[in-house]
Design a protein around this motif. Structure first.
Motif, PDB file in Angstrom:
ATOM      1  N   ALA A 123       0.828  -1.204   0.000  1.00  0.00           N
ATOM      2  CA  ALA A 123       0.000   0.000   0.000  1.00  0.00           C
ATOM      3  C   ALA A 123       0.857   1.247   0.000  1.00  0.00           C
ATOM      4  O   ALA A 123       0.507   2.273  -0.610  1.00  0.00           O
ATOM      5  CB  ALA A 123      -0.923  -0.008   1.219  1.00  0.00           C
ATOM      6  N   ASP A 124       2.011   1.168   0.648  1.00  0.00           N
ATOM      7  CA  ASP A 124       2.893   2.331   0.735  1.00  0.00           C
ATOM      8  C   ASP A 124       3.743   2.502  -0.514  1.00  0.00           C
ATOM      9  O   ASP A 124       3.949   3.614  -0.998  1.00  0.00           O
ATOM     10  CB  ASP A 124       3.773   2.195   1.977  1.00  0.00           C
ATOM     11  CG  ASP A 124       4.702   3.381   2.168  1.00  0.00           C
ATOM     12  OD1 ASP A 124       4.201   4.524   2.123  1.00  0.00           O
ATOM     13  OD2 ASP A 124       5.920   3.178   2.346  1.00  0.00           O
ATOM     14  N   LYS A 125       4.238   1.385  -1.073  1.00  0.00           N
ATOM     15  CA  LYS A 125       5.204   1.476  -2.167  1.00  0.00           C
ATOM     16  C   LYS A 125       4.553   1.549  -3.543  1.00  0.00           C
ATOM     17  O   LYS A 125       5.015   2.290  -4.421  1.00  0.00           O
ATOM     18  CB  LYS A 125       6.156   0.280  -2.101  1.00  0.00           C
ATOM     19  CG  LYS A 125       7.051   0.293  -0.865  1.00  0.00           C
ATOM     20  CD  LYS A 125       7.979  -0.917  -0.852  1.00  0.00           C
ATOM     21  CE  LYS A 125       8.885  -0.901   0.370  1.00  0.00           C
ATOM     22  NZ  LYS A 125       9.795  -2.084   0.410  1.00  0.00           N
ATOM     23  N   ASP A 127       0.986   1.728  -3.998  1.00  0.00           N
ATOM     24  CA  ASP A 127      -0.390   2.211  -3.887  1.00  0.00           C
ATOM     25  C   ASP A 127      -1.400   1.092  -4.150  1.00  0.00           C
ATOM     26  O   ASP A 127      -2.357   1.250  -4.907  1.00  0.00           O
ATOM     27  CB  ASP A 127      -0.619   3.378  -4.873  1.00  0.00           C
ATOM     28  CG  ASP A 127      -1.876   4.166  -4.536  1.00  0.00           C
ATOM     29  OD1 ASP A 127      -2.282   4.166  -3.358  1.00  0.00           O
ATOM     30  OD2 ASP A 127      -2.464   4.764  -5.463  1.00  0.00           O
ATOM     31  N   GLY A 129      -3.471  -0.230  -2.044  1.00  0.00           N
ATOM     32  CA  GLY A 129      -4.728  -0.087  -1.317  1.00  0.00           C
ATOM     33  C   GLY A 129      -4.782  -1.012  -0.106  1.00  0.00           C
ATOM     34  O   GLY A 129      -3.903  -1.853   0.104  1.00  0.00           O
ATOM     35  N   THR A 144      -7.903  -5.818  -2.599  1.00  0.00           N
ATOM     36  CA  THR A 144      -7.614  -4.496  -2.047  1.00  0.00           C
ATOM     37  C   THR A 144      -8.577  -3.447  -2.582  1.00  0.00           C
ATOM     38  O   THR A 144      -9.315  -3.669  -3.549  1.00  0.00           O
ATOM     39  CB  THR A 144      -6.170  -4.062  -2.364  1.00  0.00           C
ATOM     40  OG1 THR A 144      -6.086  -3.708  -3.755  1.00  0.00           O
ATOM     41  CG2 THR A 144      -5.186  -5.177  -2.059  1.00  0.00           C
ATOM     42  N   HIS A 146      -7.853  -0.882  -4.198  1.00  0.00           N
ATOM     43  CA  HIS A 146      -7.427  -0.340  -5.492  1.00  0.00           C
ATOM     44  C   HIS A 146      -7.451  -1.390  -6.590  1.00  0.00           C
ATOM     45  O   HIS A 146      -6.760  -1.247  -7.607  1.00  0.00           O
ATOM     46  CB  HIS A 146      -6.037   0.287  -5.376  1.00  0.00           C
ATOM     47  CG  HIS A 146      -6.023   1.547  -4.574  1.00  0.00           C
ATOM     48  ND1 HIS A 146      -4.874   2.265  -4.288  1.00  0.00           N
ATOM     49  CD2 HIS A 146      -7.031   2.242  -3.990  1.00  0.00           C
ATOM     50  CE1 HIS A 146      -5.177   3.323  -3.563  1.00  0.00           C
ATOM     51  NE2 HIS A 146      -6.475   3.333  -3.367  1.00  0.00           N
ATOM     52  N   THR A 165      -3.375  -1.166 -10.784  1.00  0.00           N
ATOM     53  CA  THR A 165      -4.117  -0.049 -10.194  1.00  0.00           C
ATOM     54  C   THR A 165      -4.943   0.675 -11.254  1.00  0.00           C
ATOM     55  O   THR A 165      -5.966   1.282 -10.928  1.00  0.00           O
ATOM     56  CB  THR A 165      -3.143   0.926  -9.513  1.00  0.00           C
ATOM     57  OG1 THR A 165      -2.132   1.333 -10.454  1.00  0.00           O
ATOM     58  CG2 THR A 165      -2.463   0.271  -8.316  1.00  0.00           C
TER      59      THR A 165
END
Length: 246
Positions: A123-125, A127, A129, A144, A146, A165
């Motif tokens: 989710a951080d690297k 995106d 979700g 997720t 996304h 995504t």
């Protein structure tokens, strides 16, 4: 007029009672407190009850389920419970042990730290979700917000990252997941109504279904049947559909 024998016995008993001296109750001897105003029934009923102190288990060895005796719930006689019988005390201790160990032992909460850490990292690297759906079979698949589906093995190692995504922006969040019986196919239902099928052996997209139900309704559930070519789903519009694959 002569008195009957019964009348004479009653009079004799009455005279003996009058001769008995009645001692007054000593407040100090019986430790009776002085009360200025006697309490009323209403005040007694409305008086708050004293809260009992919670039971604190001091001996942590009681938490060992191996110490539970199958006969620990046997009832003892009233005589043994009133007399402090050691056998009764032993049974009482075992009953407390049973209450402590059995509670919560059927359902155990365990955090999957490996999967959780990788989802937060994704989710951080990239995106990816946050989690919105999950299904478990021979593998663990997590959908997720996304539009991605992350597939982990039983050792919590990431095997596949399905989707993009960009697709998630078009289809919305993953709202339902299902793995077939032999763990070779994954169905993903989306918040905007689309359904995708993936090959779990190589991560290949097999099909995208966009016309299985009225547009604009989210897939709430999707499920493979025992027939590998048949699945069912239902949407937020309240309809249930059968999906037949060729």
């Amino acid at each position: 007029m002569s008195e009957s024998p019964d009348s004479r016995s009653l009079l004799s008993a009455s005279s003996q009672l009058n001769l008995l001296e009645v001692d007054t109750i000593d407040d100090k001897e019986f430790d009776i407190p002085q009360v200025d105003t006697p309490p009323t029934l209403e005040s007694i009923l409305n008086e708050p009850e004293d809260e009992e102190e919670p039971f604190v288990l001091e001996d942590t060895c009681l938490l060992n389920t191996e110490n539970i005796d199958a006969h620990s719930c046997d009832t003892s006689s009233l005589a043994s419970s009133d007399s402090g019988d050691p056998l009764h005390l032993k049974r009482k201790k075992r009953a407390v042990e049973m209450n402590v160990t059995v509670h919560g032992s059927v359902l155990r909460h365990s955090l999957l730290k490996g999967i959780s850490a990788q989802i937060l990292s994704a989710a951080d690297k990239v995106d990816a979700g946050l989690p919105t759906a999950i299904t478990v079979s021979g593998v663990i698949a997590v959908g997720t917000s996304h539009g991605l589906a992350l597939v982990f093995d039983t050792n919590q190692a990431l095997r596949l990252c399905l989707g993009t995504t960009a697709t998630g922006a078009e289809f919305g969040a993953v709202s339902a997941l299902s793995i077939n019986h032999d763990c070779s196919r994954l169905l993903c239902g989306f918040a905007k109504g689309q359904i995708t099928m993936w090959d779990l052996a190589n991560g290949k997209l097999l099909r995208t279904i966009t016309d299985a139900h009225p547009p604009g309704t989210a897939i709430l559930h999707v499920k493979f049947t025992d027939d590998p070519t048949l699945a069912v789903c239902n949407d937020s519009g309240g309809s249930v559909f059968e999906l037949a694959f060729r």
